[in-house]
Design a protein around this motif. Structure first.
Motif, short mmCIF file in Angstrom:
data_model
loop_
_atom_site.label_atom_id
_atom_site.label_comp_id
_atom_site.label_asym_id
_atom_site.label_seq_id
_atom_site.Cartn_x
_atom_site.Cartn_y
_atom_site.Cartn_z
N UNK A 81 12.68 -8.00 -11.17
CA UNK A 81 11.89 -7.40 -10.09
C UNK A 81 10.58 -6.87 -10.65
N UNK A 82 9.56 -6.89 -9.83
CA UNK A 82 8.28 -6.34 -10.24
C UNK A 82 8.40 -4.83 -10.37
N UNK A 83 7.70 -4.26 -11.36
CA UNK A 83 7.85 -2.83 -11.60
C UNK A 83 7.24 -1.98 -10.49
N UNK A 84 6.14 -2.41 -9.91
CA UNK A 84 5.48 -1.64 -8.86
C UNK A 84 5.57 -2.36 -7.52
N UNK A 85 6.73 -2.76 -7.15
CA UNK A 85 6.84 -3.55 -5.93
C UNK A 85 6.61 -2.68 -4.70
N UNK A 86 6.03 -3.29 -3.68
CA UNK A 86 5.71 -2.62 -2.43
C UNK A 86 6.79 -2.99 -1.41
N UNK A 87 7.31 -2.00 -0.66
CA UNK A 87 8.32 -2.36 0.33
C UNK A 87 7.69 -3.19 1.45
N UNK A 88 8.38 -4.22 1.86
CA UNK A 88 7.89 -5.07 2.93
C UNK A 88 8.81 -4.96 4.12
N UNK A 89 8.39 -4.81 5.30
CA UNK A 89 7.01 -4.57 5.70
C UNK A 89 6.59 -3.16 5.33
N UNK A 90 5.30 -2.99 5.15
CA UNK A 90 4.78 -1.67 4.78
C UNK A 90 4.97 -0.70 5.94
N UNK A 91 5.20 0.57 5.67
CA UNK A 91 5.38 1.55 6.74
C UNK A 91 4.07 1.76 7.50
N UNK A 92 4.23 2.10 8.78
CA UNK A 92 3.03 2.35 9.60
C UNK A 92 2.38 3.65 9.16
N UNK A 93 1.06 3.71 9.17
CA UNK A 93 0.39 4.97 8.85
C UNK A 93 0.63 6.01 9.95
N UNK A 94 0.56 7.26 9.59
CA UNK A 94 0.82 8.35 10.54
C UNK A 94 -0.20 8.33 11.69
N UNK A 95 -1.40 7.92 11.42
CA UNK A 95 -2.42 7.93 12.46
C UNK A 95 -2.20 6.85 13.52
N UNK A 96 -1.33 5.87 13.25
CA UNK A 96 -1.09 4.79 14.20
C UNK A 96 -0.15 5.21 15.32
N UNK A 97 0.47 6.35 15.21
CA UNK A 97 1.28 6.85 16.30
C UNK A 97 2.69 6.63 16.09
#
Length: 97
Positions: A81-97
């Motif tokens: 596994x990649x050491x700095x893997x990003x969770x997919x799908x990325x979480x929605x930003x707080x400003x998006x509601x």
């Protein structure tokens, strides 16, 4: 007649599409067998060399030890596994509601 013709072509399509064997496992088995036979052949050739100097004997010992190590025991790079893997799908930003 329509049902007979349809059943014939469905049977033919099933026989063509249906996988007969696990190709990944077969390819893996063939490659490991080829590597084993190749390393055995090379080891036999190395053992056939007659040495009279310490350099030749040391080189022979190093080559034999390198052949006897099992590279399949080491986890291949694509399975790590990649050491700095990003969770997919990325979480929605707080400003998006």
């Amino acid at each position: 007649m329509f049902l007979l013709r349809s059943s014939f072509w469905l049977t033919v399509a099933f026989l063509v599409i249906r996988p007969e064997a696990d190709m990944g496992a077969t390819a893996s088995a063939l490659s490991s067998e080829a590597m084993a036979r190749g390393s055995q052949f090379v080891a036999e050739q190395i053992e056939a060399i007659e040495c009279d100097t310490i350099t030749c004997i040391g080189g022979k010992a190093l080559a034999s030890a390198a052949i006897k190590t099992n590279p399949a025991a080491v986890d291949p790079m694509h399975n790590l596994a990649a050491s700095g893997s990003v969770p997919l799908p990325r979480p929605r930003p707080d400003r998006a509601g």
